[in-house]
Design an enzyme around this catalytic site. Structure first.
Site, PDB file in Angstrom:
ATOM      1  N   GLU A  40     -34.580 -48.842 -23.262  1.00 22.75           N
ATOM      2  CA  GLU A  40     -33.227 -48.822 -22.714  1.00 22.75           C
ATOM      3  C   GLU A  40     -32.266 -48.066 -23.637  1.00 22.75           C
ATOM      4  O   GLU A  40     -32.263 -48.267 -24.848  1.00 22.75           O
ATOM      5  CB  GLU A  40     -32.725 -50.253 -22.518  1.00 22.75           C
ATOM      6  CG  GLU A  40     -31.363 -50.330 -21.831  1.00 22.75           C
ATOM      7  CD  GLU A  40     -30.847 -51.744 -21.669  1.00 22.75           C
ATOM      8  OE1 GLU A  40     -29.961 -51.950 -20.831  1.00 22.75           O
ATOM      9  OE2 GLU A  40     -31.336 -52.646 -22.383  1.00 22.75           O
ATOM     10  N   LYS A 112     -28.808 -50.333 -13.135  1.00 24.12           N
ATOM     11  CA  LYS A 112     -29.012 -51.724 -13.549  1.00 24.12           C
ATOM     12  C   LYS A 112     -28.127 -52.677 -12.747  1.00 24.12           C
ATOM     13  O   LYS A 112     -26.911 -52.490 -12.660  1.00 24.12           O
ATOM     14  CB  LYS A 112     -28.720 -51.844 -15.047  1.00 24.12           C
ATOM     15  CG  LYS A 112     -29.034 -53.198 -15.659  1.00 24.12           C
ATOM     16  CD  LYS A 112     -28.844 -53.131 -17.170  1.00 24.12           C
ATOM     17  CE  LYS A 112     -29.173 -54.434 -17.853  1.00 24.12           C
ATOM     18  NZ  LYS A 112     -29.021 -54.322 -19.329  1.00 24.12           N
ATOM     19  N   CYS A 149     -33.964 -54.086 -18.427  1.00 21.69           N
ATOM     20  CA  CYS A 149     -33.649 -55.155 -19.373  1.00 21.69           C
ATOM     21  C   CYS A 149     -33.265 -56.493 -18.731  1.00 21.69           C
ATOM     22  O   CYS A 149     -34.143 -57.234 -18.311  1.00 21.69           O
ATOM     23  CB  CYS A 149     -32.595 -54.689 -20.356  1.00 21.69           C
ATOM     24  SG  CYS A 149     -32.560 -55.690 -21.886  1.00 21.69           S
TER      25      CYS A 149
END
Length: 290
Positions: A40, A112, A149
């Site tokens: 990331e 995300k 993540c």
């Protein structure tokens, strides 16, 4: 499929960090990798340890970054998963995974969806939640279920990717310890992180790949000491079998061969998708069932 996991440190500058990434990608190419996965926000430090408007400047060159990594994918003949700071408009930014085909074209992107806001992880200050959903990205290697993540803690995200035909779940990651925590607490956090994602592989009958940072990164604001990123990048097969797990300190390019035919074999003996009670899950969209 040969998947290369690039676990690395921030080298102090964007230029030096990218140079190391290119070195690792060259190693992946030499090893015959088909798919290369970066961690990331792999170009810079993990700047979300504090709230500082100057860090938005990291996104100013995002279009140039996209063009650059496209060329890297083409030059190395790999499908490449990157993680970039996307500036969509003035004051509107996303934490976005861009996936590049072997010819350098953009196969797709994922913004995300789950955004944390915790001490040392002030991502809500920087990132707007994704608005393009949980959509697998079609590539020459099949449909990639790319998430990022904090998404990895949510079984709903993994399930939706699986229900839309993803053949593998992929998580570029930046997570680590605070040195003030006890060794027992550090171990609990790390093993919970591994366990929840292993569960995604079992529940969905899919391989899971997570690529995490390593190294200590100081909190420039001085409020906290910083984060020791715990590495431990891994690959699980569709029954939750561990195919690889990295250590907590080494920079490395690890190539893992995944048998992509095993998912169908596993789903035939464990038909979890067949036995889902879709008639009984309406409440899953509620925040809490009071």
């Amino acid at each position: 499929m040969k998947v290369a996991l690039l676990q690395q440190e921030f080298k102090g500058t964007k230029k030096a960090t990218i140079a190391k990434t290119l070195e690792l990608i060259a190693e992946a190419k030499k090893g015959g990798a088909d798919l290369v996965v970066c961690q990331e926000l792999h170009q810079t430090q993990y700047f979300c340890q504090s709230e500082d408007t100057n860090f938005f400047d990291h996104a100013n060159e995002w279009q140039e970054d996209v063009a650059f990594w496209g060329r890297v994918a083409k030059d190395n003949g790999v499908v490449l998963v990157t993680s970039l700071f996307e500036k969509r408009a003035d004051g509107l930014y996303h934490n976005t995974a861009f996936v590049f085909e072997r010819d350098g074209s953009v196969a797709g992107k994922y913004r995300k969806m789950h955004i944390p806001d915790d001490p040392g992880f002030y991502e809500k200050f920087y990132f707007t939640p994704g608005d393009i959903g949980f959509e697998p990205i079609e590539t020459s290697l099949g449909k990639l279920g790319v998430l990022v993540c904090w998404d990895q803690w949510y079984p709903e995200a993994a399930r939706l990717m699986a229900l839309k035909g993803a053949k593998i779940l992929i998580y570029p990651t930046a997570i680590g310890w605070f040195e003030g925590d006890s060794d027992d607490e550090k171990s609990r956090q790390l093993e919970a992180w591994v366990a929840v994602q292993r569960g995604h592989s079992v529940a969905n009958g899919l391989p899971v790949v997570a690529v995490n940072r390593v190294g200590f990164e100081k909190d420039d604001s001085g409020v906290m000491d910083g984060i020791k990123f715990w590495g431990n990048s891994f690959v699980f097969g569709p029954q939750g079998e561990q195919l690889f797990r990295a250590d907590s300190h080494s920079e490395q390019c690890k190539i893992v061969e995944i048998d992509m035919k095993r998912s169908e074999e596993v789903r035939r003996i464990w038909p979890f998708l067949r036995d889902r009670r879709i008639d009984a899950y309406a409440n899953i969209t509620k925040r809490f069932i009071d």
